[in-house]
Scaffold this motif. Sequence first.
Motif, short mmCIF file in Angstrom:
data_model
loop_
_atom_site.label_atom_id
_atom_site.label_comp_id
_atom_site.label_asym_id
_atom_site.label_seq_id
_atom_site.Cartn_x
_atom_site.Cartn_y
_atom_site.Cartn_z
N GLU A 55 4.32 6.50 -4.57
CA GLU A 55 5.00 6.01 -5.77
C GLU A 55 6.17 6.92 -6.15
O GLU A 55 6.04 8.14 -6.21
CB GLU A 55 4.00 5.94 -6.93
N GLY A 56 7.31 6.29 -6.36
CA GLY A 56 8.50 7.02 -6.78
C GLY A 56 9.29 7.66 -5.65
O GLY A 56 10.32 8.27 -5.88
N LYS A 57 8.81 7.52 -4.42
CA LYS A 57 9.53 8.11 -3.29
C LYS A 57 10.28 7.02 -2.55
O LYS A 57 9.79 5.91 -2.39
CB LYS A 57 8.56 8.82 -2.35
N LEU A 102 0.84 -1.19 0.00
CA LEU A 102 0.00 0.00 0.00
C LEU A 102 0.88 1.25 0.00
O LEU A 102 0.63 2.19 -0.75
CB LEU A 102 -0.94 0.00 1.21
N ALA A 103 1.93 1.25 0.80
CA ALA A 103 2.84 2.39 0.87
C ALA A 103 3.49 2.65 -0.48
O ALA A 103 3.62 3.81 -0.90
CB ALA A 103 3.91 2.14 1.93
#
Length: 77
Positions: free
Chosen positions: A24-26, A18-19
């Motif tokens: 996304e992208g972090k 979920l995280a």
Amino acid sequence: MNLKELLAKHKIIKQAELARQMFEGKASANTRLANKLSGVNYQRIMPEDEAEAFKALKSLSDDILEFGKNINNPDSN
């Protein structure tokens, strides 16, 4: 019900995945979510975090309902 309560109630939802979808992208998405859920360093779940979680979980919900229809499950209507 808030995001923390939802995740505590439904252990089948994997926090790490979920995280990844929420952030996304972090880098370190799972750590970011874990810190926000626990309040580490005064971090907290913000409305935009909940919106991203809902978007990811809504997609899952739609797929679950479609799956139920495909197996002719009467509870999937």
